[in-house]
Design an enzyme around this catalytic site. Structure first.
Site, PDB file in Angstrom:
ATOM      1  N   LYS A 190      -6.137  68.057  33.970  1.00 37.74           N
ATOM      2  CA  LYS A 190      -7.208  68.712  33.208  1.00 37.74           C
ATOM      3  C   LYS A 190      -6.875  68.914  31.731  1.00 37.74           C
ATOM      4  CE  LYS A 190     -10.559  70.854  34.308  1.00 37.74           C
ATOM      5  NZ  LYS A 190     -10.829  71.984  35.185  1.00 37.74           N
ATOM      6  N   SER A 236      -4.682  73.027  32.558  1.00 34.02           N
ATOM      7  CA  SER A 236      -4.921  73.890  33.711  1.00 34.02           C
ATOM      8  C   SER A 236      -3.590  74.170  34.383  1.00 34.02           C
ATOM      9  CB  SER A 236      -5.872  73.185  34.674  1.00 34.02           C
ATOM     10  OG  SER A 236      -5.714  73.721  35.974  1.00 34.02           O
ATOM     11  N   HIS A 276     -34.707  66.586  26.398  1.00 32.65           N
ATOM     12  CA  HIS A 276     -34.533  67.120  27.775  1.00 32.65           C
ATOM     13  C   HIS A 276     -33.175  66.718  28.346  1.00 32.65           C
ATOM     14  CE1 HIS A 276     -39.012  67.615  27.789  1.00 32.65           C
ATOM     15  NE2 HIS A 276     -38.937  66.470  27.118  1.00 32.65           N
ATOM     16  N   GLU A 287     -15.719  76.437  24.208  1.00 31.14           N
ATOM     17  CA  GLU A 287     -16.388  77.378  25.110  1.00 31.14           C
ATOM     18  C   GLU A 287     -16.422  78.787  24.520  1.00 31.14           C
ATOM     19  OE1 GLU A 287     -13.674  75.784  28.309  1.00 31.14           O
ATOM     20  OE2 GLU A 287     -15.299  76.550  29.558  1.00 31.14           O
TER      21      GLU A 287
END
Ligand code: ARG
Length: 486
Positions: A311, A305, A184, A318
């Site tokens: 970043k 970024s 979980h 992704e």
């Protein structure tokens, strides 16, 4: 076309004339199928009909299939050896021209089969016109597509070996590195990073095995089924099967030209495989967050970024996570094309190739990106180990100790452990930092021996059951995997 002398040196007659054209024309202006047609197809007809824009990717397979077919025709005495030799010479030249970018692809020649044949006829005349004896584009395209799919499977398999090797190398290196195991996404029990990675090794190895299994059904020869009913010529389908590396000729001519389940199965395998890559990709995304800090993304597989200088984004992971959408879309798309199609060939089936080409391109890129990420894999094992101790992750070890040493039934041990965890929680300490007397207040028979099982290292080391996370198990599994990948 009857006279070889008429067939050379004239290019492009039918290039531009859609209105007065005569069906699908070769470059002499003579149609491949226009014998009974008066007018030619409209421009829109040509546009919707043409597949050359994508099926030109089949040129190698088309030429290989034509060579095998013509060799067989000669052996069976259906064409002369001289014609066969002229055809082979011509096909070699067509291939060279395509590879040199000299072939002009044109909608009026519809597809790769007619482009190759048309140019062959220009080059070798009548011999080229005999190539299509005992054959149809229906068995031809099915043959080409199966050959292409088989080659794609073999390339993907090679790519899998690279990815699996990178995974196994990391598993070996981190066989003893402790990290939290989750259920979980809540801290459950400590595991080793090597064990976690070997879970993906197992999963991806099954995908690889599915590909190999699918290959068996891809590797059957439709050539010689002709349009749908077979042919009256004394062809030898075993000979073409052997020449093209197929396991056997397909047994039923109708099935041979109608079946696309090899492509559906291949796309299904790619879909499952892409789902699996997306899970690993997601863990990379998760582990690289500043909340987890398990992983530092490499420069090679992350981006910055444009506004936030601090970043580092896991774009490659992704995108691997996302590509499954396109791959499953391809699989769904072809399922819908095939649903309800009567036997035998229908033009609908021309729509089979693009989804497969696209899915293979996407999936190959996913494998390459994942391999790169695994080769650059730099986990923060200290952070992982710290996190492994959080959330009372060795509570099961305490319960197991109560069963093993004190002889408590597991359900009672579970209850006692719950009370101990509650006390640790109240005091804000880990289980291994809870004083003995606090545990004895819950269960007086607990001794100091219990501390031997409450550390995360002790926890993972104790899990020596077959398939368990103990470092010795993981190391042995990784070593065996490495051997099997050789
Ligand atoms: N371009 C066609 C395809 O991909 C080749 C087969 C054409 N057959 C036919 N009967 N029109 O399916």
């Amino acid at each position: 076309m009857s006279d070889q002398n008429n067939n050379t040196g004239q290019k492009g007659k039918a290039d531009t004339d859609h209105i007065n054209g005569n069906g699908a024309a070769n470059s002499q202006g003579q149609s491949m199928w226009g014998g009974r047609f008066g007018g030619g197809p409209s421009a829109i007809m040509q546009e919707i009909n043409a597949s050359i824009g994508f099926d030109k990717r089949l040129y190698r397979e088309d030429i290989a299939g034509s060579k095998a077919h013509s060799a067989m025709l000669a052996k069976a005495g259906i064409i002369s050896d001289a014609d066969r030799d002229a055809i082979h010479r011509g096909l070699d030249q067509v291939k060279a021209e395509i590879e040199a970018g000299q072939m002009e692809f044109r909608a009026e020649l519809e597809d790769i089969h007619m482009h190759v044949e048309s140019r062959l006829r220009e080059l070798v005349g009548d011999a080229g016109a005999r190539l299509h004896t005992g054959r149809s584009r229906n068995d031809q395209v099915a043959t080409d597509f199966r050959l292409w799919t088989r080659a794609a499977i073999d390339q993907l398999d090679t790519a899998y070996v690279e990815l699996l090797s990178a995974i196994v190398t990391n598993a070996e290196q981190y066989a003893g590195a402790v990290m939290p195991g989750f259920t979980h996404l809540q801290t459950a029990q400590p595991v080793t990073l090597g064990h976690h990675l070997m879970a993906y090794y197992e999963m991806l190895s099954r995908d690889r095995a599915r590909l190999a299994d699918c290959r068996k059904r891809v590797n059957e020869n439709p050539l010689g089924a002709a349009a749908l009913a077979g042919t009256s010529f004394p062809i030898d389908r075993h000979m073409t099967s052997e020449a093209l590396g197929f396991d056997r000729p397909m047994a039923n001519s109708l099935d041979a030209v109608s079946a696309r389940d090899f492509a559906l199965e291949f796309l299904s395998v790619l879909t499952i495989s892409a789902v699996h890559l997306s899970r690993l990709a997601d863990e990379i995304v998760l582990w690289a967050t500043s909340a987890f800090r398990f992983l530092k993304l490499s420069d090679g597989f992350s981006t910055g970024s444009s506004i936030m200088p601090q970043k580092r984004n896991p774009d490659a992971a992704e995108l691997v996570r996302a590509k499954v959408g396109r791959i499953m879309g391809a699989q769904n798309g072809l399922m819908m094309v095939m649903k309800g199609l009567p036997l035998a060939y229908s033009k609908d089936m021309q729509e089979d190739k693009e989804p497969v080409f696209k899915a293979v391109d996407d999936f190959a890129l996913c494998l390459a990106a994942m391999t790169g990420m695994m080769q650059d894999f730099r986990p923060d094992t200290e952070a992982m180990k710290r996190a492994a101790g959080l959330g009372f992750s060795t509570a099961t070890d305490l319960a197991d100790w109560l069963v093993r040493v004190l002889g408590l039934p597991f359900r009672d041990a579970h209850h006692v452990t719950g009370a101990v965890v509650k006390e640790a929680e109240n005091r804000g300490v880990d289980l291994s930092d809870l004083p003995l007397d606090a545990m004895q207040a819950v269960e007086p028979r607990i001794t100091a021996d219990v501390f031997n099982v409450l550390t995360v290292d002790a926890s993972v080391s104790s899990r020596t059951s077959f398939g368990g996370t103990a470092p010795a198990n993981v190391l042995a599994a990784a070593k065996a995997a490495k051997e099997s990948l050789k």
